[in-house]
Design an enzyme around this catalytic site. Structure first.
Site, PDB file in Angstrom:
ATOM      1  N   THR A  15      -8.551   8.044 -16.553  1.00 51.56           N
ATOM      2  CA  THR A  15      -7.961   9.311 -16.119  1.00 51.56           C
ATOM      3  C   THR A  15      -6.450   9.308 -16.253  1.00 51.56           C
ATOM      4  OG1 THR A  15      -9.743   9.817 -14.601  1.00 51.56           O
ATOM      5  CG2 THR A  15      -7.614  10.799 -14.096  1.00 51.56           C
ATOM      6  N   SER A  37     -13.505   4.605 -18.641  1.00 53.76           N
ATOM      7  CA  SER A  37     -13.972   3.251 -18.280  1.00 53.76           C
ATOM      8  C   SER A  37     -15.486   3.171 -18.133  1.00 53.76           C
ATOM      9  CB  SER A  37     -13.268   2.738 -17.032  1.00 53.76           C
ATOM     10  OG  SER A  37     -13.755   3.345 -15.877  1.00 53.76           O
ATOM     11  N   ASP A  86     -13.345   4.115 -12.665  1.00 51.42           N
ATOM     12  CA  ASP A  86     -14.787   4.027 -12.395  1.00 51.42           C
ATOM     13  C   ASP A  86     -15.347   2.611 -12.509  1.00 51.42           C
ATOM     14  OD1 ASP A  86     -14.758   6.697 -11.905  1.00 51.42           O
ATOM     15  OD2 ASP A  86     -15.601   7.294 -13.831  1.00 51.42           O
TER      16      ASP A  86
HETATM   17  N1  ASP Z   1     -13.832   8.514 -15.612  1.00 51.07           N
HETATM   18  C1  ASP Z   1     -12.527   7.934 -15.411  1.00 51.07           C
HETATM   19  C2  ASP Z   1     -12.567   6.509 -15.921  1.00 51.07           C
HETATM   20  O1  ASP Z   1     -13.020   5.644 -15.260  1.00 51.07           O
HETATM   21  C3  ASP Z   1     -12.140   7.981 -13.971  1.00 51.07           C
HETATM   22  C4  ASP Z   1     -10.758   7.463 -13.645  1.00 51.07           C
HETATM   23  O2  ASP Z   1     -10.071   6.842 -14.427  1.00 51.07           O
HETATM   24  O3  ASP Z   1     -10.329   7.675 -12.489  1.00 51.07           O
HETATM   25  O4  ASP Z   1     -12.133   6.266 -17.016  1.00 51.07           O
END
Ligand code: ASP
Length: 363
Positions: free
Chosen positions: A33, A75, A107
């Protein structure tokens, strides 16, 4: 392995801000993110390394930072293959830096941090993972604050693998993501914080970071044939046959409460004994996040231990899974796997730390 595009960038410190030589830090970006932008299909990690650095110049200017983009992934897509790639990037350059920061999606950050803790025994510098709940380009993002904590830890903290998030520093083998959107996304489970930020700056307790007298080496052989099962009332014991069929080599069972597994109506113990006899390693832990499991307390737990399952005590499920993935990369002998698993290798388990020179040997 996909052919990842590598890019480099650097931020050199303002010399007038320093009375001593600035710490040399390496920033490895992997996506998440923190580096994401909106798209027609939701957030995707497309912010390049130059843009990432531009957003956090004030935090970076205190250090001599070289930055590299080694992955651009959500991730959820970071798996053992990427853990090896990240570990390789660390090992290639660890001797040239005072510390390394890895930006990573939240994640699976706890899994990556735990896996790296086992893969990098004797690491001589701090390796600090961080990320954000909001993209760095968002005006309310937590990214720069998290990066500032991670950089400070990488510059001055003890050696080891850590997660820095929401002004706290957590040992890599003790972190769990506990919130989906709140900035306080991670907690240190059954272990004190290694560090936190207050009005006096970053406070750390180096005694909480695992010490090692063994020389640093890369141990990056992994075997992902590990299944994590959350026990539910009424689970069909035929499930264990499926595990064998799919050639899993280890099973982690999150059992009820302090430690119990049902044997009435549907006898899971029989299935557990059978897969252990077939050479599958079975580890038992608790569905409760906090405090240890103790399978000796109730009859429903003691029977599990009698079947040959290995108790995980106060370890997180993330640590159990990554430890087994890593141990199975070193040995497939179930007895040896059990021996390695029972030892406290990287602070993941209460009890005296086993120096990497003695991992897998008799206590
Ligand atoms: N979906 C994102 C990831 O893990 C969530 C984040 O980075 O907070 O890449």
């Amino acid at each position: 392995m996909p052919d990842y595009h590598l890019t480099d960038a650097a931020v050199r410190p303002d010399p007038s801000a320093w009375h001593q030589a600035p710490r040399r830090l390496l920033l490895l970006a992997t996506g998440g993110t923190i580096a994401s932008q909106s798209s027609a299909n939701g957030l995707v990690p497309t912010v390049n390394i130059d843009a990432l650095l531009k957003y956090c110049r004030s935090a970076l200017q205190h250090y001599d930072v070289t930055a590299r983009s080694i992955l651009q992934l959500d991730s959820s897509n970071i798996q053992p293959e990427e853990w090896r790639l990240i570990a390789g990037a660390i090992v290639r350059e660890a001797d040239q830096y005072d510390g390394i920061v890895i930006t990573h999606g939240t994640d699976t950050m706890a899994y990556t941090a735990s896996a790296l803790s086992f893969m990098l025994p004797g690491i001589t510098i701090p390796v600090v993972l961080t990320g954000a709940q909001l993209p760095i380009s968002h005006p309310l993002s937590d990214a720069t604050e998290n990066l500032a904590t991670a950089l400070a830890m990488a510059a001055r903290g003890p050696a080891g693998v850590f997660i820095a998030f929401d002004r706290q520093v957590i040992l890599g083998t003790r972190a769990v993501k506990v919130r989906t959107t709140d900035f306080h996304a991670f907690e240190s489970i059954n272990y004190p914080l290694v560090g936190y930020v207050n009005g006096d700056g970053l406070q750390t307790d180096p005694a909480l970071a695992p010490h090692s007298s063994a020389p640093f080496r890369l141990m990056d052989q992994l075997d992902p044939a590990v299944f994590l099962l959350k026990l539910t009332p009424g689970l069909n014991p035929d499930f264990f046959v499926l595990l064998q069929h799919l050639q899993y080599r280890a099973l982690v069972i999150e059992a009820f409460g302090i430690g119990g597994i049902h044997y009435l109506h549907r006898d899971l113990l029989e299935g557990i004994s059978q897969i252990i006899a077939q050479g599958i390693v079975v580890v038992v832990t608790s569905q409760c996040l906090y405090e240890r499991s103790d399978f000796s307390r109730y009859e429903t737990g003691q029977r599990v231990l009698d079947s040959g399952a290995i108790p995980a005590f106060d370890m997180t499920s993330e640590a159990c899974v990554t430890k087994l993935i890593w141990i199975l990369g070193q040995t497939r002998d179930p007895w040896q796997v059990g021996r390695w698993f029972r030892q406290n290798l990287a602070g993941e388990l209460a009890g005296p730390l086993t120096d990497p020179a003695h991992w897998g040997q008799a206590d």
